[in-house]
Write an enzyme that holds these catalytic residues in place. Sequence first.
Site, PDB file in Angstrom:
ATOM      1  N   LYS A  43      18.627  64.200  50.403  1.00 54.81           N
ATOM      2  CA  LYS A  43      19.430  64.829  49.343  1.00 54.81           C
ATOM      3  C   LYS A  43      19.283  64.032  48.061  1.00 54.81           C
ATOM      4  CE  LYS A  43      22.820  61.545  49.175  1.00 54.81           C
ATOM      5  NZ  LYS A  43      23.043  60.648  48.007  1.00 54.81           N
ATOM      6  N   ALA A 130      17.955  54.001  49.871  1.00 56.91           N
ATOM      7  CA  ALA A 130      17.280  54.652  48.744  1.00 56.91           C
ATOM      8  C   ALA A 130      18.155  55.660  48.030  1.00 56.91           C
ATOM      9  CB  ALA A 130      15.995  55.331  49.231  1.00 56.91           C
ATOM     10  N   GLY A 131      19.391  55.868  48.492  1.00 54.18           N
ATOM     11  CA  GLY A 131      20.263  56.840  47.849  1.00 54.18           C
ATOM     12  C   GLY A 131      19.917  58.282  48.170  1.00 54.18           C
ATOM     13  N   LEU A 132      19.155  58.497  49.250  1.00 49.34           N
ATOM     14  CA  LEU A 132      18.696  59.828  49.614  1.00 49.34           C
ATOM     15  C   LEU A 132      19.424  60.395  50.831  1.00 49.34           C
ATOM     16  CD1 LEU A 132      14.840  59.298  49.117  1.00 49.34           C
ATOM     17  CD2 LEU A 132      16.419  60.521  47.591  1.00 49.34           C
ATOM     18  N   GLY A 133      20.336  59.636  51.398  1.00 48.16           N
ATOM     19  CA  GLY A 133      21.126  60.130  52.524  1.00 48.16           C
ATOM     20  C   GLY A 133      20.341  60.302  53.808  1.00 48.16           C
ATOM     21  N   GLY A 135      19.883  58.399  56.491  1.00 47.45           N
ATOM     22  CA  GLY A 135      20.619  58.073  57.704  1.00 47.45           C
ATOM     23  C   GLY A 135      21.677  59.115  58.019  1.00 47.45           C
ATOM     24  N   SER A 136      22.376  59.583  56.990  1.00 49.03           N
ATOM     25  CA  SER A 136      23.402  60.603  57.192  1.00 49.03           C
ATOM     26  C   SER A 136      22.783  61.909  57.678  1.00 49.03           C
ATOM     27  CB  SER A 136      24.166  60.838  55.884  1.00 49.03           C
ATOM     28  OG  SER A 136      24.863  59.672  55.494  1.00 49.03           O
ATOM     29  N   ASP A 169      28.391  60.737  53.688  1.00 48.30           N
ATOM     30  CA  ASP A 169      27.452  61.789  53.305  1.00 48.30           C
ATOM     31  C   ASP A 169      27.153  62.762  54.438  1.00 48.30           C
ATOM     32  OD1 ASP A 169      27.300  60.568  50.852  1.00 48.30           O
ATOM     33  OD2 ASP A 169      25.293  59.741  51.134  1.00 48.30           O
TER      34      ASP A 169
END
Length: 337
Positions: A43, A130-133, A135-136, A169
Amino acid sequence: MLALRIRWSPVAREGAERFFSEACYLMELNHSGEGLVVRTPAKLNLFLDVGKLREDGFHPIDSIFQAVSFYDELEFIPIPGEGIELVEEGIAAGKKNIVYQAAEGLLQEVGGAFPSGVRITLRKSIPCGAGLGGGSSDAAATLIGLRKLFGLQVDPQRLLDLGAQLGSDVPFFFSGGTARCRGRGEIVTPLDDVFEPAGTFHYVLVCPAIEVPTRDVYEAFDQLEANKYMTLTTEAGVDSILRSSIVEALANDELLFNRLETVACGLFAELAEVQGLLAAEGFRGFLMSGSGSTFFGLCDNADDAVSMRDSLKGAVPDGTRVLTAINVPSWSAILES
């Protein structure tokens, strides 16, 4: 672990049963022999505002999440015996991996035993920190995949609660597309009705070869005096723009905003360097996603995205990944692609 109930806004509430059953089929699930393969996307935060630290230890956020065509893959295969076997490709976290934690949480929810053992293979492409979610997204895919694989009779709302316990997230990744996420991320309002008519959004993603710990960025945010009194209001940000005008505002770089970007760039010189490179490239707008480290630029079309990607590849620091991506308006779009 704190148990949180996901709260869907009135616009989003169509019933947890219908919502989850759609998520199972709209996320890309493919049968492979006796197993199941799930591709699950990253994301971007197209907008992110953050309020002062709450008494429960979380920060309130107001954000627009958008799923994009950058995927991890998980494979679930029943095996003889009991328990969970995790095979990791591209990461080595073991039992600390959120995929294992999601599977373990679901295992305990159904009484400590699945119908058989399960081997989960995680093929990691979305970088960590990386702020891309990533893991979530993996956690949501694990809960969805295991429920589907074994036909588990877990109440959908309870499954959503398990996801919220794993990470702020995670709730978004039960629906994907584009959504406004508030609270600590658990209040999800879909925006596909205004984004899907706008067509395809073309992005260039720049992923520096560093992991940015979310905790470090938020701690630095808290240390700034002005942020100790930061209150999210309806007089700015998303609420200052008509719902029907949100897409236009984003496309014109009138809403692209990340409260954490300046903080993160102050902590990591590599991020400030990437920020400068994107500023010189001529994107319609650019932004850091989440708490970093990824930056993205919005382009007019696919050709521009490829051209700007190639230009940046020769300028970014060593080890930086540069790729193009498009928005994924709903999980059904993944199945149809």
